[in-house]
Every structure is written in structure tokens, then in C-alpha cells.
Write a protein that holds these residues in place. Structure first.
Motif, mmCIF file in Angstrom:
data_model
loop_
_atom_site.group_PDB
_atom_site.id
_atom_site.type_symbol
_atom_site.label_atom_id
_atom_site.label_comp_id
_atom_site.label_asym_id
_atom_site.label_seq_id
_atom_site.Cartn_x
_atom_site.Cartn_y
_atom_site.Cartn_z
ATOM 1 N N VAL A 287 -7.929 6.473 2.757
ATOM 2 C CA VAL A 287 -7.345 5.687 3.414
ATOM 3 C C VAL A 287 -7.257 4.445 2.247
ATOM 4 O O VAL A 287 -5.991 4.147 1.704
ATOM 5 C CB VAL A 287 -7.261 5.606 4.537
ATOM 6 C CG1 VAL A 287 -6.101 3.961 4.488
ATOM 7 C CG2 VAL A 287 -6.815 6.579 5.866
ATOM 8 N N ALA B 124 -6.055 5.778 -1.164
ATOM 9 C CA ALA B 124 -4.942 6.041 -1.963
ATOM 10 C C ALA B 124 -4.102 4.128 -1.778
ATOM 11 O O ALA B 124 -3.749 4.366 -2.245
ATOM 12 C CB ALA B 124 -4.705 6.982 -0.662
ATOM 13 N N ALA B 125 -4.803 3.436 -0.807
ATOM 14 C CA ALA B 125 -3.772 2.360 -0.192
ATOM 15 C C ALA B 125 -3.910 1.448 -2.450
ATOM 16 O O ALA B 125 -3.165 0.621 -2.014
ATOM 17 C CB ALA B 125 -4.204 1.944 0.902
ATOM 18 N N THR C 83 0.842 -1.826 0.348
ATOM 19 C CA THR C 83 -0.515 -0.175 -0.276
ATOM 20 C C THR C 83 0.728 1.158 0.730
ATOM 21 O O THR C 83 0.099 2.738 -0.213
ATOM 22 C CB THR C 83 -1.011 0.340 0.974
ATOM 23 O OG1 THR C 83 -0.369 -0.261 1.950
ATOM 24 C CG2 THR C 83 -2.168 -0.572 1.213
ATOM 25 N N THR D 255 0.620 6.978 1.126
ATOM 26 C CA THR D 255 -0.626 6.963 0.694
ATOM 27 C C THR D 255 -1.420 8.215 2.616
ATOM 28 O O THR D 255 -1.957 9.238 2.774
ATOM 29 C CB THR D 255 -1.465 5.455 1.747
ATOM 30 O OG1 THR D 255 -1.269 4.830 0.986
ATOM 31 C CG2 THR D 255 -2.513 5.920 2.622
#
Length: 301
Positions: free
Chosen positions: A62, A65-66, A25, A30
Motif C-alpha cells: 500500500v 503503490a500509493a 495516491t 492502489t
């Protein structure tokens, strides 16, 4: 008993598996995306901050983005094998199966989008969808085509504060949100170019074109950096003159901008790896300083 021990030893520990998926990730990136989104949310909020809404925006951001970072590694898994700085990642070393990485990344992206749309608003979800799409479908393939990928990649990199503003207000029509976009956009170019200077051999090995073509002396890259840094100062200060922020932000943005420009000029004058490294570190410090200045301004004033 011996067979059981051998089977246990042949399987990776759960903690290692979790660590590999966590690495997938890109947690550093992130966190940066999350911080930029939160700043956009706080600056866009009028009056008291809706912390419940911010919490939902954080969760959705989160996840997306991950997932985007993980899917980028899925797409570039064969290229990552060719670079020293990425060859030990979970996919090149086959610590994570590529099919599992695909399911993992897509689940995070679509799960995050559904979460944002259902708990925040559809505009925030749309901005996040555009961020993921432009990063994966435009920037990622363009990295092997031309230096223009740096400008293309600066767009998804600059959208998180827009997403945060949209989450807080339900709109992206105010000029302040696009000033935030411009700050991150023009910050990102010298940040990426300085890293490309330091890792050019690695990037070239994988076929990534992260520097201007036929720029043996580095003069083109140096000019690009310097122009972006010169533009960055008045853009960042405009938040003060447009009454979005106060004197704390003005001082922080001005001092950090001058410092960033100084190291950009040093790279322009010298054009070597030590000056590129100093510019890279200056870029790493610049954005957090600006975000902290905005945060202090919002809290104190």
C-alpha cells in the motif's frame, strides 16, 4: 474576532487536506495493486496462509503503490492541467504544493521499501522497487514518445502478483508466478487502449501517445486488442492445467475470457467509441472475476 474568522476561512479544512492527499495516491489503482498482490500471495502460499506475513506485505505494498501514484502525479502535474479528466487534481489546482507532494510521495515509496525488506523479504522488496522504477522512470516519460509505452507500462502493472508470490515464498522461480504476470500483462493492453480511444482528445492535448501512430481508422489498435485477448485465454487456463487451480477457476477464467474476447471482437468489427466503452467495462470486470475465481478455488478446494 473578524480577523480570526477570515484567517480560518482562508485555510483549507483538515478534512479537505487529507482528502487531497488521499486523492494523490490514486486509491482505485492502489486497491487494484493490493488485490493483485494478495492473489499472488495466496496462490504462492503452500499449505496454511501466513496471515501475519500477508499483513506486512499489505502494508508495504500500500505504501509503495500509493507513493508511486502520488509521484506520477507530481511528475505530470503540468500535463494534468491540460486534460479535462485530470485538471481538477490536487496538484494542477495547487491545493497541494508540489514540494510537499514530492516529499510525501518519496517518503511513502522508500518507507514502503524499507518496511517490506525488514518485515517480509528482500525479494519482495526488490520486485516492488522494480515496479515503482519501471512505472516512474520508464513508462511515465514514454507516454509522450510512442505507443510502445503501453507495452512498457504493462510490465509494472503486472508485477504486483509477482511481489505477492515473492512475499509468500521468497522466490519468483516457479512458473505459476509468471502465468499470473502474463494474465495481468495481456489484460492491461486492451484495458488501456480502450480508455485511450475514449479519451484520445484529452491525451492528445497533453501530448500523450496512447494509440498507434497514423491509426485513423483504429485498425491497428483493434488488432492489438484482439491478439492480446486471444493470447489471454490459453494463458489464463494454464493455471488449471498446471495444477495451480481447480474447476472453479477453470470455469470462471474461461467464461470471463470469452466475454472479454467477445467485446474485443465487437470493437475490432465496429471501431467506435460505444464499442470501446463496452470493451473498457469488460476489462474492468475481467480481472476481478479471475481473482475471485482464484480466491474461491483456494478457499473451497
Amino acid at each position: 474576532m473578524k480577523l480570526t474568522q477570515e484567517n480560518t476561512l482562508s485555510k483549507p479544512l483538515l478534512s479537505q487536506v487529507l482528502a487531497d492527499y488521499f486523492e494523490l495516491t490514486k486509491p482505485g489503482i492502489t486497491v487494484l495493486v493490493l488485490a493483485s498482490m494478495a492473489i499472488g500471495f495466496l496462490l504462492g502460499s503452500t499449505g496454511s496462509v501466513d496471515f501475519t506475513l500477508l499483513f506486512h506485505a499489505i502494508i508495504g505494498t500500500v505504501l509503495i503503490a500509493a507513493g508511486t501514484a502520488a509521484h506520477n502525479q507530481y511528475i505530470e502535474r503540468d500535463l494534468d492541467k491540460l486534460m479535462l479528466r485530470t485538471s481538477k487534481r490536487p496538484l494542477p489546482t495547487q491545493r497541494i504544493d508540489s514540494k510537499h507532494a514530492l516529499i510525501f510521495s518519496m517518503s511513502l515509496i522508500f518507507g514502503g521499501l524499507i518496511y517490506l525488506i525488514s518485515t517480509v523479504n528482500w525479494i519482495a522488496g526488490l520486485v516492488s522497487a522494480l515496479t515503482a522504477f519501471s512505472y516512474l522512470a520508464m513508462y511515465t516519460p514514454m507516454k509522450r514518445v510512442s505507443f510502445s509505452n503501453v507495452w512498457i507500462g504493462a510490465v509494472p502493472g503486472a508485477l504486483p502478483p509477482v511481489g505477492g508470490w515473492a512475499a509468500a515464498t521468497g522466490t519468483i522461480s516457479e512458473p505459476g508466478v509468471w502465468v499470473l504476470f502474463a494474465i495481468v500483462f495481456f489484460w492491461q493492453v486492451p484495458h488501456v487502449v480502450s480508455i485511450a480511444w475514449l479519451c484520445n482528445e484529452d491525451y492528445t492535448r497533453a501530448g500523450f501517445r496512447m494509440l498507434p501512430k497514423n491509426d485513423i481508422t483504429g485498425s491497428k489498435a483493434a488488432w492489438v486488442n484482439l491478439l492480446c485477448l486471444l493470447i489471454l485465454i490459453p494463458i489464463s487456463l494454464s493455471l488449471y492445467f498446471m495444477d495451480y487451480n481447480g474447476i472453479i477457476y477453470l470455469v470462471g477464467a474461461l467464461l470471463s475470457g470469452i466475454g472479454f474476447l467477445f467485446y474485443g471482437y465487437k470493437f475490432f468489427a465496429i471501431k467506435d467509441k460505444p464499442s470501446a466503452k463496452k470493451l473498457m467495462f469488460a476489462s474492468i470486470f475481467y480481472l476481478p472475476v479471475v481473482w475471485i475465481a482464484i480466491l474461491l478455488d483456494v478457499i473451497i478446494l
